[in-house]
Design a protein around this motif. Structure first.
Motif, PDB file in Angstrom:
ATOM      1  N   HIS A  71      49.770  42.189  44.261  1.00 45.18           N
ATOM      2  CA  HIS A  71      51.167  41.763  44.120  1.00 45.18           C
ATOM      3  C   HIS A  71      51.568  41.686  42.643  1.00 45.18           C
ATOM      4  N   LEU A  72      50.690  41.134  41.800  1.00 47.41           N
ATOM      5  CA  LEU A  72      50.991  41.037  40.373  1.00 47.41           C
ATOM      6  C   LEU A  72      51.014  42.412  39.716  1.00 47.41           C
ATOM      7  N   GLU A  73      50.138  43.299  40.145  1.00 48.53           N
ATOM      8  CA  GLU A  73      50.165  44.667  39.602  1.00 48.53           C
ATOM      9  C   GLU A  73      51.475  45.358  39.941  1.00 48.53           C
ATOM     10  N   ASN A  74      51.988  45.070  41.121  1.00 47.17           N
ATOM     11  CA  ASN A  74      53.274  45.652  41.512  1.00 47.17           C
ATOM     12  C   ASN A  74      54.400  45.097  40.657  1.00 47.17           C
ATOM     13  N   GLN A  75      54.374  43.764  40.364  1.00 44.54           N
ATOM     14  CA  GLN A  75      55.411  43.153  39.533  1.00 44.54           C
ATOM     15  C   GLN A  75      55.341  43.638  38.083  1.00 44.54           C
ATOM     16  N   LEU A  76      54.121  43.846  37.585  1.00 47.02           N
ATOM     17  CA  LEU A  76      53.953  44.310  36.210  1.00 47.02           C
ATOM     18  C   LEU A  76      54.039  45.828  36.084  1.00 47.02           C
ATOM     19  N   ALA A  77      54.193  46.513  37.224  1.00 46.38           N
ATOM     20  CA  ALA A  77      54.290  47.984  37.245  1.00 46.38           C
ATOM     21  C   ALA A  77      53.067  48.637  36.593  1.00 46.38           C
ATOM     22  N   LEU A  94      53.562  36.338  34.055  1.00 48.41           N
ATOM     23  CA  LEU A  94      52.951  37.305  34.967  1.00 48.41           C
ATOM     24  C   LEU A  94      51.625  37.821  34.423  1.00 48.41           C
ATOM     25  N   ARG A  95      51.561  38.064  33.126  1.00 46.22           N
ATOM     26  CA  ARG A  95      50.315  38.550  32.532  1.00 46.22           C
ATOM     27  C   ARG A  95      49.212  37.487  32.616  1.00 46.22           C
ATOM     28  N   PHE A  96      49.586  36.242  32.343  1.00 48.32           N
ATOM     29  CA  PHE A  96      48.598  35.168  32.465  1.00 48.32           C
ATOM     30  C   PHE A  96      48.070  35.086  33.902  1.00 48.32           C
ATOM     31  N   ASN A  97      48.988  35.117  34.860  1.00 47.88           N
ATOM     32  CA  ASN A  97      48.578  35.023  36.260  1.00 47.88           C
ATOM     33  C   ASN A  97      47.727  36.224  36.675  1.00 47.88           C
ATOM     34  N   TYR A  98      48.028  37.378  36.122  1.00 51.10           N
ATOM     35  CA  TYR A  98      47.275  38.585  36.478  1.00 51.10           C
ATOM     36  C   TYR A  98      45.830  38.491  35.972  1.00 51.10           C
ATOM     37  N   VAL A  99      45.663  38.052  34.734  1.00 54.17           N
ATOM     38  CA  VAL A  99      44.305  37.912  34.192  1.00 54.17           C
ATOM     39  C   VAL A  99      43.538  36.833  34.954  1.00 54.17           C
ATOM     40  N   GLU A 100      44.201  35.736  35.302  1.00 55.69           N
ATOM     41  CA  GLU A 100      43.535  34.705  36.093  1.00 55.69           C
ATOM     42  C   GLU A 100      43.139  35.242  37.462  1.00 55.69           C
ATOM     43  N   ALA A 101      43.986  36.083  38.063  1.00 53.27           N
ATOM     44  CA  ALA A 101      43.648  36.681  39.357  1.00 53.27           C
ATOM     45  C   ALA A 101      42.458  37.628  39.223  1.00 53.27           C
ATOM     46  N   LEU A 102      42.400  38.392  38.133  1.00 51.36           N
ATOM     47  CA  LEU A 102      41.257  39.278  37.914  1.00 51.36           C
ATOM     48  C   LEU A 102      39.967  38.486  37.732  1.00 51.36           C
ATOM     49  N   GLU A 103      40.046  37.372  37.013  1.00 56.22           N
ATOM     50  CA  GLU A 103      38.859  36.528  36.843  1.00 56.22           C
ATOM     51  C   GLU A 103      38.423  35.922  38.169  1.00 56.22           C
ATOM     52  N   GLU A 104      39.401  35.508  38.981  1.00 51.97           N
ATOM     53  CA  GLU A 104      39.066  34.963  40.293  1.00 51.97           C
ATOM     54  C   GLU A 104      38.446  36.041  41.183  1.00 51.97           C
ATOM     55  N   LEU A 105      38.962  37.264  41.065  1.00 49.73           N
ATOM     56  CA  LEU A 105      38.413  38.374  41.839  1.00 49.73           C
ATOM     57  C   LEU A 105      36.983  38.686  41.412  1.00 49.73           C
ATOM     58  N   ARG A 134      42.798  49.117  37.031  1.00 55.51           N
ATOM     59  CA  ARG A 134      43.063  47.727  36.693  1.00 55.51           C
ATOM     60  C   ARG A 134      42.547  47.413  35.297  1.00 55.51           C
ATOM     61  N   TRP A 135      43.083  46.340  34.728  1.00 52.64           N
ATOM     62  CA  TRP A 135      42.604  45.923  33.404  1.00 52.64           C
ATOM     63  C   TRP A 135      41.147  45.475  33.505  1.00 52.64           C
ATOM     64  N   ARG A 136      40.430  45.746  32.441  1.00 53.14           N
ATOM     65  CA  ARG A 136      39.037  45.304  32.335  1.00 53.14           C
ATOM     66  C   ARG A 136      38.878  44.425  31.094  1.00 53.14           C
ATOM     67  N   PRO A 137      37.848  43.580  31.071  1.00 52.40           N
ATOM     68  CA  PRO A 137      37.678  42.663  29.929  1.00 52.40           C
ATOM     69  C   PRO A 137      37.637  43.368  28.581  1.00 52.40           C
ATOM     70  N   GLU A 138      37.223  44.626  28.530  1.00 46.85           N
ATOM     71  CA  GLU A 138      37.153  45.326  27.244  1.00 46.85           C
ATOM     72  C   GLU A 138      38.476  45.976  26.850  1.00 46.85           C
ATOM     73  N   ASP A 139      39.472  45.949  27.750  1.00 47.69           N
ATOM     74  CA  ASP A 139      40.765  46.549  27.430  1.00 47.69           C
ATOM     75  C   ASP A 139      41.536  45.682  26.434  1.00 47.69           C
ATOM     76  N   GLU A 140      42.402  46.348  25.620  1.00 44.88           N
ATOM     77  CA  GLU A 140      43.154  45.638  24.587  1.00 44.88           C
ATOM     78  C   GLU A 140      44.154  44.652  25.191  1.00 44.88           C
ATOM     79  N   GLU A 141      44.837  45.075  26.275  1.00 41.43           N
ATOM     80  CA  GLU A 141      45.811  44.186  26.900  1.00 41.43           C
ATOM     81  C   GLU A 141      45.143  42.918  27.429  1.00 41.43           C
ATOM     82  N   TYR A 142      43.983  43.088  28.020  1.00 40.63           N
ATOM     83  CA  TYR A 142      43.237  41.956  28.569  1.00 40.63           C
ATOM     84  C   TYR A 142      42.880  40.958  27.462  1.00 40.63           C
TER      85      TYR A 142
END
Length: 647
Positions: free
Chosen positions: A370-376, A308-319, A381-389
């Motif tokens: 949808h991914l943000e909802n699954q990851l709660a 889910l985290r991989f898909n979320y970061v890929e979705a953010l990059e696509e966005l 939203r995550w940004r490229p400078e965030d640690e989780e990202y």
């Protein structure tokens, strides 16, 4: 067991000829009839398109951009793509010009041919090994080990077939050949390579390759023969092959016993060295094997949270790639700007771009939400400078590294198999030329894949060592590619991953297989000794009886027995050499057949080989010379003899 497509037979209709009707049947018990094979033709169902198989184009082809990554959850999925005979049944078609497209054959570990069946207008379908296994269980009963170059994939086929329950009850064990096994996925090797299977001994399960290497020589004589004459030529070849193998049987036993003894006798010194240098015990090697299995099992499924985290970061990059503001600004500027030549066309194109970009934006927004909802994820939203990202991006780098490694491994395995074909006996000049060209293209693809691998390896933290051509060729033989993969837990410090410990582990399992080989050879040596004794006693009795009732037949049997007894004499000499080896642990006294055959003629003696030689000598001394007139007078008896030989 294995299949071979050299002994084809061309359909007579292709040659615009009418085949002569020949109702004669095969005379030996080698053959399985086509109707016995076709019983299993519906055991393997056709796979729906897009399911049950991985689509893996060749990375050497320039148009192979659609790479579907093979899931590691099923190691046999990788083997299916590496081995043509493990693939779907619909792929195994054969040219319509051939009535019989080859042979499927089963042989024992000593090289004797046991069973043959024709592959009819097809490649190596699963019905052929299923029919073989069914016959083997009928004849030999329980505790059978059977080598097949796709033993891993065939195990699943057998388990889901009508023979599955019976195979489990009779403890049928499938394995891959020692040579072919090194080109399988590492997970398959741990479960199916002979080195890791208890009870197998030093058997390499590659006997069919040796048999086919010899039988390829008769292919030119079977291509345009009738059905019966093709069978006749094959039978004659394999009959001579089996006679040759019987003559070399004691040599086989002697060489294997000597090899196994050398391994067993050198092990105590090697183990003492391992204890002092590596600080290990024999129990550690079994533990290492289990740890490797657990590690490979842990790689089979990616944790859902990570996916889910991989898909979320890929979705953010696509966005982020969706340049909606710029597209709208360009469209507005054209709509309210000065009208010039071609203005209408530019406005139309800008409108299309706006619509396309807006659709992409909506899809990206929907996926991200949808991914943000699954990851709660609450709040921003995550940004490229965030640690989780950053953490997820690093893990995605490992993903790319593993894919580059898979590409490299696949190309190396293909190169290895092509090199095997290039050196295979009977390969024609044109085929060799095609293989050489394919290898040239493959080498360039390997260089590119190696470059991609080293690029991704350098991006890891800490970076992985760079690989050279020599190292990856060695990995293709050792099957160690899986150990290069970066995992969620660093395994490089684990003892079982270190070269010295792995070499010691390989020698440990080799030692145990050698001990099993000696146990097996002790049984086989006594069986051969007993068979020679029984054969000599029975032949002496039968020839003596026929010398009175049917002298011509007795003379013929005596002539044949002279050759057989000479071979048996050589066997006895070699068996004595085995018995005199330091470390021999067998028993060379005469046994009794378990089924009681010929036991009424056995004599309990202390030195069986002396009795055998005495029997042979008596046969020679009692030989009756039959002159020509006596043969003519007993022509009727000779006719019966000829008919019995034909039967």
């Amino acid at each position: 067991m294995d299949g071979n497509n050299s002994l084809k037979r061309t359909d007579a209709t292709i040659r615009a000829n009418r085949e002569r009707i020949d109702c004669r049947q095969a005379r030996s018990d080698y053959w399985l009839k086509p109707e016995d094979v076709d019983v299993f033709k519906d055991e393997v169902k056709a796979r729906p398109k897009g399911k049950g198989k991985a689509s893996i184009p060749d990375p050497a082809d320039e148009d192979s951009n659609d790479w579907q990554h093979v899931p590691e959850s099923d190691p046999t999925a990788i083997c299916i793509d590496r081995w043509r005979n493990a693939g779907p049944e619909e792929r195994k078609k054969m040219f319509a010009m051939f009535s019989e497209s080859g042979l499927f054959l089963t042989a024992c570990r000593h090289g004797f041919v046991l069973l043959i069946c024709d592959m009819i207008r097809s490649g190596e379908l699963m019905k052929y090994p299923l029919a073989m296994v069914n016959k083997l269980m009928d004849v030999y009963g329980s505790n059978i080990a059977c080598g097949y170059d796709i033993g891993c994939a065939f195990t699943k086929t057998l388990a889901s077939s009508s023979l599955g329950r019976r195979a489990r009850e009779l403890y049928l064990r499938l394995l891959t050949g020692a040579f072919h096994g090194h080109s399988h996925h590492r997970g398959c090797q741990l479960d199916y390579h002979p080195q890791y299977i208890k009870g197998i001994g030093l058997t390499d399960a590659e006997g069919c390759e040796r048999i086919f290497s010899a039988s390829n020589a008769i292919a030119s004589g079977t291509r345009h023969a009738s059905k019966f004459h093709r069978h006749q030529a094959i039978e004659e070849h394999f009959s001579f092959w089996d006679e040759d193998k019987y003559a070399a049987l004691s040599t086989f036993l002697y060489n294997h016993y000597r090899e196994a003894l050398a391994i067993v006798q050198s092990w105590p010194a090697q183990m003492a060295q391992f204890r002092s240098q590596l600080l290990v015990t024999e129990a550690d090697f079994e533990l290492y094997l289990e740890q490797e299995r657990q590690y490979l099992s842990s790689l089979t499924h990616e944790p859902q949270e990570d996916s889910l985290r991989f898909n979320y970061v890929e979705a953010l990059e696509e966005l982020a790639k969706t340049d909606w503001e710029n597209a709208r600004a360009v469209a507005n500027k054209l709509a309210y700007g000065t009208v010039r030549e071609g203005h209408a066309k530019a406005v139309l194109e800008a409108g299309r771009h706006v619509c396309t970009t807006h659709t992409k934006l909506q899809n990206a927004e929907t996926t991200t939400a949808h991914l943000e909802n699954q990851l709660a994820i609450q709040g921003a939203r995550w940004r490229p400078e965030d640690e989780e990202y950053k953490l997820v991006k690093d893990s995605m780098t490992e993903r790319a590294y593993r894919k580059a490694l898979d590409d490299l491994e696949l190309l190396i395995v293909k190169r290895l198999l092509e090199l095997t074909k290039l050196n295979m006996s009977g390969t024609g000049y044109q085929f060799r030329t095609q293989i050489a060209k394919a290898l040239q293209r493959r080498s360039e693809a390997i260089k590119n894949a190696l470059s991609r691998y080293n690029t991704h390896a350098s991006k890891l933290v800490p970076p992985r060592p760079q690989l050279t051509w020599k190292e990856i060729v060695e990995y293709s033989f050792l099957g160690e590619f899986t150990l290069l993969r970066s995992s969620r837990s660093d395994i490089r410090e684990q003892k079982w991953t270190q070269p010295a410990h792995r070499e010691a582990m390989a020698k440990y399992f080799k030692y145990h297989r050698a001990c099993e080989e000696i146990d097996r050879l002790n049984v086989e040596i006594r069986r051969l000794w007993t068979a020679i004794h029984d054969e000599a006693a029975q032949s002496s009795r039968v020839i003596g009886e026929l010398s009175v009732s049917n002298p011509p037949l007795a003379a013929e049997l005596r002539r044949r027995w002279a050759l057989r007894s000479s071979v048996n004499g050589v066997h006895l000499s070699r068996l004595r050499r085995i018995q005199s080896m330091p470390g021999f642990s067998g028993n060379c006294s005469t046994g009794v057949r378990e089924r009681g055959a010929h036991t009424e003629h056995l004599v309990s003696v202390s030195s069986d080989d002396v009795i055998v030689q005495e029997v042979i000598g008596q046969d020679a001394a009692n030989a009756v010379i039959v002159d020509e007139e006596e043969v003519l007078q007993d022509f009727e008896g000779m006719t019966d003899f000829v008919l019995s030989i034909v039967e």
